[in-house]
Write a protein that holds these residues in place. Structure first.
Motif, mmCIF file in Angstrom:
data_model
loop_
_atom_site.group_PDB
_atom_site.id
_atom_site.type_symbol
_atom_site.label_atom_id
_atom_site.label_comp_id
_atom_site.label_asym_id
_atom_site.label_seq_id
_atom_site.Cartn_x
_atom_site.Cartn_y
_atom_site.Cartn_z
ATOM 1 N N ARG A 133 0.825 -1.200 0.000
ATOM 2 C CA ARG A 133 0.000 0.000 0.000
ATOM 3 C C ARG A 133 0.862 1.253 0.000
ATOM 4 O O ARG A 133 0.550 2.239 -0.675
ATOM 5 N N ILE A 134 1.963 1.205 0.735
ATOM 6 C CA ILE A 134 2.876 2.355 0.765
ATOM 7 C C ILE A 134 3.472 2.597 -0.614
ATOM 8 O O ILE A 134 3.572 3.736 -1.080
ATOM 9 N N VAL A 135 3.871 1.515 -1.293
ATOM 10 C CA VAL A 135 4.471 1.658 -2.619
ATOM 11 C C VAL A 135 3.471 2.239 -3.611
ATOM 12 O O VAL A 135 3.795 3.128 -4.412
ATOM 13 N N ILE A 136 2.231 1.763 -3.563
ATOM 14 C CA ILE A 136 1.209 2.259 -4.497
ATOM 15 C C ILE A 136 0.932 3.742 -4.243
ATOM 16 O O ILE A 136 0.816 4.540 -5.183
ATOM 17 N N VAL A 137 0.821 4.125 -2.977
ATOM 18 C CA VAL A 137 0.594 5.531 -2.655
ATOM 19 C C VAL A 137 1.789 6.376 -3.098
ATOM 20 O O VAL A 137 1.625 7.487 -3.616
ATOM 21 N N ALA A 138 3.003 5.839 -2.933
ATOM 22 C CA ALA A 138 4.197 6.571 -3.345
ATOM 23 C C ALA A 138 4.219 6.777 -4.859
ATOM 24 O O ALA A 138 4.598 7.849 -5.342
ATOM 25 N N LEU A 143 3.678 10.947 -9.363
ATOM 26 C CA LEU A 143 3.247 11.218 -10.738
ATOM 27 C C LEU A 143 3.510 12.658 -11.181
ATOM 28 O O LEU A 143 3.986 12.876 -12.304
ATOM 29 N N PRO A 144 3.218 13.693 -10.356
ATOM 30 C CA PRO A 144 3.543 15.064 -10.812
ATOM 31 C C PRO A 144 5.026 15.254 -11.093
ATOM 32 O O PRO A 144 5.398 15.850 -12.120
ATOM 33 N N GLY A 145 5.886 14.758 -10.199
ATOM 34 C CA GLY A 145 7.315 14.875 -10.436
ATOM 35 C C GLY A 145 7.768 14.055 -11.630
ATOM 36 O O GLY A 145 8.651 14.466 -12.394
ATOM 37 N N THR A 146 7.146 12.887 -11.820
ATOM 38 C CA THR A 146 7.482 12.054 -12.973
ATOM 39 C C THR A 146 7.090 12.732 -14.270
ATOM 40 O O THR A 146 7.787 12.617 -15.288
ATOM 41 N N LEU A 147 5.958 13.433 -14.262
ATOM 42 C CA LEU A 147 5.535 14.160 -15.461
ATOM 43 C C LEU A 147 6.546 15.247 -15.822
ATOM 44 O O LEU A 147 6.898 15.427 -16.998
ATOM 45 N N LEU A 228 14.865 11.351 -10.987
ATOM 46 C CA LEU A 228 13.646 10.549 -10.894
ATOM 47 C C LEU A 228 13.665 9.671 -9.653
ATOM 48 O O LEU A 228 12.653 9.538 -8.947
ATOM 49 N N ILE A 229 14.810 9.078 -9.358
ATOM 50 C CA ILE A 229 14.934 8.256 -8.145
ATOM 51 C C ILE A 229 14.692 9.106 -6.902
ATOM 52 O O ILE A 229 14.030 8.680 -5.944
ATOM 53 N N GLY A 230 15.209 10.341 -6.913
ATOM 54 C CA GLY A 230 14.977 11.232 -5.778
ATOM 55 C C GLY A 230 13.513 11.566 -5.595
ATOM 56 O O GLY A 230 13.009 11.614 -4.463
ATOM 57 N N VAL A 231 12.797 11.780 -6.697
ATOM 58 C CA VAL A 231 11.362 12.064 -6.618
ATOM 59 C C VAL A 231 10.607 10.879 -6.030
ATOM 60 O O VAL A 231 9.735 11.034 -5.166
ATOM 61 N N VAL A 232 10.956 9.673 -6.484
ATOM 62 C CA VAL A 232 10.273 8.474 -5.988
ATOM 63 C C VAL A 232 10.566 8.246 -4.508
ATOM 64 O O VAL A 232 9.671 7.910 -3.725
ATOM 65 N N LEU A 236 7.993 8.166 -1.481
ATOM 66 C CA LEU A 236 7.916 6.995 -0.610
ATOM 67 C C LEU A 236 7.929 7.400 0.859
ATOM 68 O O LEU A 236 7.192 6.829 1.682
ATOM 69 N N GLU A 237 8.728 8.391 1.208
ATOM 70 C CA GLU A 237 8.753 8.874 2.587
ATOM 71 C C GLU A 237 7.414 9.509 2.971
ATOM 72 O O GLU A 237 6.904 9.296 4.077
ATOM 73 N N GLU A 238 6.831 10.277 2.056
ATOM 74 C CA GLU A 238 5.524 10.874 2.326
ATOM 75 C C GLU A 238 4.468 9.797 2.506
ATOM 76 O O GLU A 238 3.587 9.904 3.372
ATOM 77 N N ALA A 239 4.531 8.748 1.676
ATOM 78 C CA ALA A 239 3.559 7.659 1.794
ATOM 79 C C ALA A 239 3.716 6.930 3.130
ATOM 80 O O ALA A 239 2.726 6.525 3.747
ATOM 81 N N ARG A 240 4.927 6.777 3.598
ATOM 82 C CA ARG A 240 5.143 6.140 4.899
ATOM 83 C C ARG A 240 4.577 6.979 6.031
ATOM 84 O O ARG A 240 4.000 6.443 6.994
ATOM 85 N N GLU A 241 4.737 8.289 5.938
ATOM 86 C CA GLU A 241 4.162 9.163 6.961
ATOM 87 C C GLU A 241 2.635 9.069 6.972
ATOM 88 O O GLU A 241 2.011 9.037 8.039
#
Length: 303
Positions: A133-138, A143-147, A228-232, A236-241
Protein backbone atom coordinates in the motif's frame (compact mmCIF):
# COMPACT_ATOMS: atom_id res chain seq x y z
CA UNK A 1 -39.63 7.61 13.62
CA UNK A 2 -38.02 10.62 15.28
CA UNK A 3 -34.64 11.95 14.25
CA UNK A 4 -32.89 11.11 17.58
CA UNK A 5 -34.12 7.51 17.27
CA UNK A 6 -32.76 7.25 13.72
CA UNK A 7 -29.42 8.66 14.85
CA UNK A 8 -29.31 6.15 17.70
CA UNK A 9 -30.01 3.27 15.30
CA UNK A 10 -27.31 4.47 12.92
CA UNK A 11 -24.76 4.64 15.74
CA UNK A 12 -25.70 1.15 16.86
CA UNK A 13 -25.39 -0.22 13.32
CA UNK A 14 -22.04 1.50 12.83
CA UNK A 15 -20.74 0.17 16.15
CA UNK A 16 -21.72 -3.44 15.45
CA UNK A 17 -20.45 -3.33 11.86
CA UNK A 18 -17.19 -1.70 12.94
CA UNK A 19 -16.53 -4.52 15.39
CA UNK A 20 -16.82 -7.00 12.51
CA UNK A 21 -14.81 -5.00 9.98
CA UNK A 22 -11.97 -4.22 12.39
CA UNK A 23 -11.58 -7.84 13.49
CA UNK A 24 -8.58 -9.84 12.30
CA UNK A 25 -10.86 -12.71 11.25
CA UNK A 26 -12.72 -10.44 8.82
CA UNK A 27 -9.47 -9.09 7.35
CA UNK A 28 -8.01 -12.57 6.93
CA UNK A 29 -11.20 -13.87 5.32
CA UNK A 30 -11.36 -11.06 2.77
CA UNK A 31 -7.67 -11.48 1.92
CA UNK A 32 -8.20 -15.22 1.39
CA UNK A 33 -11.19 -14.48 -0.86
CA UNK A 34 -9.12 -12.08 -2.96
CA UNK A 35 -6.35 -14.67 -3.27
CA UNK A 36 -8.84 -17.38 -4.24
CA UNK A 37 -10.37 -15.05 -6.81
CA UNK A 38 -6.90 -14.51 -8.31
CA UNK A 39 -6.41 -18.28 -8.53
CA UNK A 40 -9.79 -18.61 -10.25
CA UNK A 41 -8.78 -16.02 -12.85
CA UNK A 42 -5.60 -17.99 -13.52
CA UNK A 43 -7.53 -21.25 -13.92
CA UNK A 44 -9.85 -19.66 -16.47
CA UNK A 45 -6.91 -19.03 -18.79
CA UNK A 46 -6.86 -22.78 -19.56
CA UNK A 47 -9.51 -23.44 -22.18
CA UNK A 48 -9.73 -27.16 -21.43
CA UNK A 49 -10.61 -26.58 -17.78
CA UNK A 50 -13.16 -23.92 -18.76
CA UNK A 51 -14.99 -26.34 -21.06
CA UNK A 52 -15.00 -29.12 -18.49
CA UNK A 53 -15.84 -27.04 -15.40
CA UNK A 54 -17.81 -24.15 -16.87
CA UNK A 55 -20.72 -24.49 -14.44
CA UNK A 56 -18.51 -24.75 -11.37
CA UNK A 57 -16.40 -21.77 -12.43
CA UNK A 58 -19.49 -19.65 -13.05
CA UNK A 59 -20.92 -20.59 -9.64
CA UNK A 60 -17.60 -19.67 -8.01
CA UNK A 61 -17.64 -16.28 -9.75
CA UNK A 62 -21.15 -15.58 -8.43
CA UNK A 63 -20.00 -16.61 -4.96
CA UNK A 64 -17.08 -14.18 -5.04
CA UNK A 65 -19.31 -11.38 -6.29
CA UNK A 66 -21.76 -11.95 -3.43
CA UNK A 67 -18.91 -12.14 -0.91
CA UNK A 68 -17.29 -8.91 -2.08
CA UNK A 69 -20.65 -7.15 -2.18
CA UNK A 70 -21.34 -8.22 1.40
CA UNK A 71 -17.90 -6.98 2.42
CA UNK A 72 -18.36 -3.51 0.92
CA UNK A 73 -21.84 -3.25 2.49
CA UNK A 74 -20.36 -4.05 5.90
CA UNK A 75 -17.67 -1.43 5.39
CA UNK A 76 -20.31 1.12 4.44
CA UNK A 77 -22.43 0.15 7.45
CA UNK A 78 -19.40 0.71 9.70
CA UNK A 79 -19.60 4.37 8.63
CA UNK A 80 -23.37 4.67 9.01
CA UNK A 81 -22.94 7.39 11.63
CA UNK A 82 -20.35 9.25 9.51
CA UNK A 83 -21.13 8.48 5.82
CA UNK A 84 -18.71 11.09 4.48
CA UNK A 85 -15.78 9.41 6.19
CA UNK A 86 -16.41 6.31 4.08
CA UNK A 87 -15.93 8.24 0.83
CA UNK A 88 -12.88 10.09 2.11
CA UNK A 89 -10.88 6.86 2.07
CA UNK A 90 -9.59 6.25 -1.50
CA UNK A 91 -9.49 2.49 -0.90
CA UNK A 92 -13.19 2.47 -0.01
CA UNK A 93 -14.00 4.38 -3.20
CA UNK A 94 -11.91 1.98 -5.27
CA UNK A 95 -13.56 -1.09 -3.69
CA UNK A 96 -17.01 0.40 -4.22
CA UNK A 97 -16.35 1.12 -7.89
CA UNK A 98 -14.92 -2.35 -8.55
CA UNK A 99 -17.94 -4.06 -7.01
CA UNK A 100 -20.60 -1.68 -8.34
CA UNK A 101 -19.37 -1.73 -11.94
CA UNK A 102 -19.62 -5.52 -11.98
CA UNK A 103 -23.42 -5.16 -11.74
CA UNK A 104 -23.67 -2.73 -14.64
CA UNK A 105 -25.32 -4.09 -17.82
CA UNK A 106 -22.45 -3.06 -20.09
CA UNK A 107 -19.99 -4.96 -17.90
CA UNK A 108 -22.10 -8.11 -17.81
CA UNK A 109 -22.48 -8.08 -21.60
CA UNK A 110 -18.84 -7.29 -22.43
CA UNK A 111 -16.56 -10.20 -21.53
CA UNK A 112 -13.37 -8.12 -21.81
CA UNK A 113 -14.62 -5.39 -19.46
CA UNK A 114 -15.85 -8.00 -17.01
CA UNK A 115 -12.45 -9.73 -16.97
CA UNK A 116 -10.71 -6.40 -16.33
CA UNK A 117 -13.06 -5.65 -13.44
CA UNK A 118 -12.45 -9.09 -11.98
CA UNK A 119 -8.73 -8.53 -12.38
CA UNK A 120 -9.09 -5.23 -10.51
CA UNK A 121 -10.29 -7.20 -7.48
CA UNK A 122 -6.80 -8.68 -7.20
CA UNK A 123 -5.41 -5.16 -6.75
CA UNK A 124 -7.54 -4.88 -3.62
CA UNK A 125 -5.03 -7.15 -1.92
CA UNK A 126 -2.88 -4.04 -1.51
CA UNK A 127 -5.38 -2.84 1.08
CA UNK A 128 -4.31 -5.64 3.42
CA UNK A 129 -0.55 -5.43 2.72
CA UNK A 130 0.83 -2.24 4.32
CA UNK A 131 4.16 -2.27 2.48
CA UNK A 132 2.50 -2.72 -0.90
CA UNK A 133 0.00 0.00 0.00
CA UNK A 134 2.88 2.35 0.77
CA UNK A 135 4.47 1.66 -2.62
CA UNK A 136 1.21 2.26 -4.50
CA UNK A 137 0.59 5.53 -2.66
CA UNK A 138 4.20 6.57 -3.34
CA UNK A 139 3.76 5.90 -7.07
CA UNK A 140 0.63 8.05 -7.10
CA UNK A 141 2.37 10.89 -5.27
CA UNK A 142 5.37 10.74 -7.60
CA UNK A 143 3.25 11.22 -10.74
CA UNK A 144 3.54 15.06 -10.81
CA UNK A 145 7.32 14.87 -10.44
CA UNK A 146 7.48 12.05 -12.97
CA UNK A 147 5.53 14.16 -15.46
CA UNK A 148 8.06 16.98 -15.08
CA UNK A 149 10.87 14.45 -15.53
CA UNK A 150 9.20 13.14 -18.71
CA UNK A 151 8.89 16.66 -20.16
CA UNK A 152 12.55 17.47 -19.48
CA UNK A 153 13.60 14.07 -20.84
CA UNK A 154 11.54 14.57 -24.01
CA UNK A 155 13.13 17.98 -24.57
CA UNK A 156 16.61 16.50 -24.06
CA UNK A 157 15.87 13.65 -26.48
CA UNK A 158 14.51 16.05 -29.09
CA UNK A 159 17.56 18.32 -29.01
CA UNK A 160 20.10 15.50 -29.09
CA UNK A 161 18.13 13.61 -31.74
CA UNK A 162 18.17 16.68 -33.99
CA UNK A 163 21.92 17.08 -33.46
CA UNK A 164 22.46 13.38 -34.18
CA UNK A 165 20.38 13.57 -37.33
CA UNK A 166 22.39 16.58 -38.56
CA UNK A 167 25.81 14.97 -38.02
CA UNK A 168 25.19 11.22 -38.40
CA UNK A 169 22.30 10.83 -40.84
CA UNK A 170 24.58 10.44 -43.85
CA UNK A 171 27.04 8.00 -42.23
CA UNK A 172 24.61 5.97 -40.10
CA UNK A 173 21.11 6.20 -41.63
CA UNK A 174 20.01 3.03 -39.84
CA UNK A 175 20.16 4.73 -36.44
CA UNK A 176 20.02 8.46 -37.29
CA UNK A 177 18.29 8.57 -40.69
CA UNK A 178 15.25 10.41 -39.24
CA UNK A 179 14.26 12.23 -36.09
CA UNK A 180 12.29 9.24 -34.85
CA UNK A 181 15.13 6.78 -35.37
CA UNK A 182 17.61 9.08 -33.70
CA UNK A 183 15.30 9.58 -30.70
CA UNK A 184 14.77 5.81 -30.39
CA UNK A 185 18.54 5.17 -30.56
CA UNK A 186 19.24 7.76 -27.86
CA UNK A 187 16.40 6.46 -25.69
CA UNK A 188 18.01 3.02 -25.73
CA UNK A 189 21.37 4.60 -24.92
CA UNK A 190 19.85 6.07 -21.74
CA UNK A 191 19.88 2.51 -20.38
CA UNK A 192 23.60 2.30 -21.31
CA UNK A 193 22.78 -0.68 -23.51
CA UNK A 194 24.97 -0.67 -26.61
CA UNK A 195 26.84 2.45 -25.55
CA UNK A 196 30.21 0.93 -26.43
CA UNK A 197 29.12 0.09 -29.99
CA UNK A 198 27.63 3.56 -30.43
CA UNK A 199 30.84 5.26 -29.28
CA UNK A 200 33.03 3.09 -31.51
CA UNK A 201 30.77 3.81 -34.48
CA UNK A 202 30.90 7.52 -33.71
CA UNK A 203 34.70 7.54 -33.48
CA UNK A 204 34.86 6.22 -37.02
CA UNK A 205 33.06 9.39 -38.10
CA UNK A 206 34.77 11.95 -35.86
CA UNK A 207 36.61 12.16 -32.56
CA UNK A 208 34.25 14.92 -31.44
CA UNK A 209 31.41 12.41 -31.16
CA UNK A 210 32.83 11.47 -27.75
CA UNK A 211 31.58 14.82 -26.45
CA UNK A 212 28.15 14.17 -27.97
CA UNK A 213 27.69 10.75 -26.39
CA UNK A 214 29.45 11.68 -23.16
CA UNK A 215 27.28 14.74 -22.53
CA UNK A 216 24.10 12.83 -23.41
CA UNK A 217 24.92 9.95 -21.06
CA UNK A 218 25.84 12.40 -18.30
CA UNK A 219 22.59 14.35 -18.62
CA UNK A 220 20.22 11.55 -19.60
CA UNK A 221 21.46 8.48 -17.78
CA UNK A 222 23.00 9.98 -14.67
CA UNK A 223 21.38 13.33 -13.94
CA UNK A 224 17.77 12.74 -15.03
CA UNK A 225 17.55 9.16 -13.76
CA UNK A 226 18.92 10.14 -10.36
CA UNK A 227 16.45 13.02 -10.20
CA UNK A 228 13.65 10.55 -10.89
CA UNK A 229 14.93 8.26 -8.14
CA UNK A 230 14.98 11.23 -5.78
CA UNK A 231 11.36 12.06 -6.62
CA UNK A 232 10.27 8.47 -5.99
CA UNK A 233 12.17 8.23 -2.68
CA UNK A 234 10.66 11.51 -1.48
CA UNK A 235 7.18 10.27 -2.41
CA UNK A 236 7.92 6.99 -0.61
CA UNK A 237 8.75 8.87 2.59
CA UNK A 238 5.52 10.87 2.33
CA UNK A 239 3.56 7.66 1.79
CA UNK A 240 5.14 6.14 4.90
CA UNK A 241 4.16 9.16 6.96
CA UNK A 242 0.59 8.88 5.71
CA UNK A 243 0.55 5.19 6.58
CA UNK A 244 1.75 5.98 10.11
CA UNK A 245 -1.01 8.56 10.51
CA UNK A 246 -3.52 6.02 9.22
CA UNK A 247 -2.34 3.44 11.75
CA UNK A 248 -2.60 5.95 14.59
CA UNK A 249 -6.21 6.71 13.73
CA UNK A 250 -7.29 3.05 13.97
CA UNK A 251 -10.18 2.72 16.46
CA UNK A 252 -9.05 1.57 19.87
CA UNK A 253 -5.44 2.72 19.46
CA UNK A 254 -4.09 5.34 21.86
CA UNK A 255 -2.87 8.56 20.18
CA UNK A 256 0.67 9.76 20.70
CA UNK A 257 1.00 12.45 23.34
CA UNK A 258 3.81 14.23 21.49
CA UNK A 259 1.82 14.65 18.25
CA UNK A 260 -0.41 17.77 18.20
CA UNK A 261 -2.45 16.41 15.31
CA UNK A 262 -3.20 13.20 17.20
CA UNK A 263 -4.09 15.18 20.32
CA UNK A 264 -6.51 17.29 18.27
CA UNK A 265 -8.09 14.15 16.80
CA UNK A 266 -8.52 12.76 20.31
CA UNK A 267 -10.23 15.99 21.42
CA UNK A 268 -12.55 15.86 18.40
CA UNK A 269 -13.43 12.23 19.20
CA UNK A 270 -14.20 13.19 22.80
CA UNK A 271 -16.36 16.08 21.60
CA UNK A 272 -18.28 13.74 19.29
CA UNK A 273 -18.92 11.35 22.17
CA UNK A 274 -20.16 14.24 24.29
CA UNK A 275 -22.52 15.33 21.50
CA UNK A 276 -23.81 11.78 21.16
CA UNK A 277 -24.51 11.69 24.91
CA UNK A 278 -26.34 15.03 24.71
CA UNK A 279 -28.46 13.73 21.82
CA UNK A 280 -29.35 10.64 23.82
CA UNK A 281 -30.26 12.82 26.81
CA UNK A 282 -32.45 15.07 24.69
CA UNK A 283 -34.19 12.05 23.23
CA UNK A 284 -34.95 10.73 26.72
CA UNK A 285 -36.07 14.14 28.08
CA UNK A 286 -39.59 14.10 26.51
CA UNK A 287 -40.28 10.67 28.00
CA UNK A 288 -39.25 11.82 31.48
CA UNK A 289 -41.37 14.96 31.10
CA UNK A 290 -44.42 12.91 30.14
CA UNK A 291 -43.86 10.59 33.10
CA UNK A 292 -43.65 13.55 35.52
CA UNK A 293 -46.80 15.12 34.11
CA UNK A 294 -48.65 11.82 34.50
CA UNK A 295 -47.52 11.47 38.11
CA UNK A 296 -48.58 15.05 38.92
CA UNK A 297 -52.00 14.56 37.38
CA UNK A 298 -52.50 11.33 39.33
CA UNK A 299 -51.58 13.12 42.56
CA UNK A 300 -54.06 15.94 41.89
CA UNK A 301 -56.79 13.47 41.12
CA UNK A 302 -56.12 11.60 44.38
CA UNK A 303 -56.40 14.88 46.29
Amino acid sequence: MSEPTVAHLRRGLAHRSRRIVDSSAFTSTVFCLISANAVLLGIETYSGVVHQRHGALEAAEHFFLVAFTTEILLRAAAHADRPRDFLRDPWNVFDLLVVALAFMPFARENATVLRLLRLARVLRAARFLPQLRIVIVAVGKSLPGTLSFALVGALLLYVYAMVGWVFFAGDDPEHYGSLGRAALTLFLLMTLDGLGDAVRGGLEISRWTVLYFGSFVLLGSFLLVNLLIGVVINSLEEARELEKEREHTVPGQQPRADDPAEALRAQLAAARQALDSMEAGLAAAPRRSCACQGAGQAARTGV
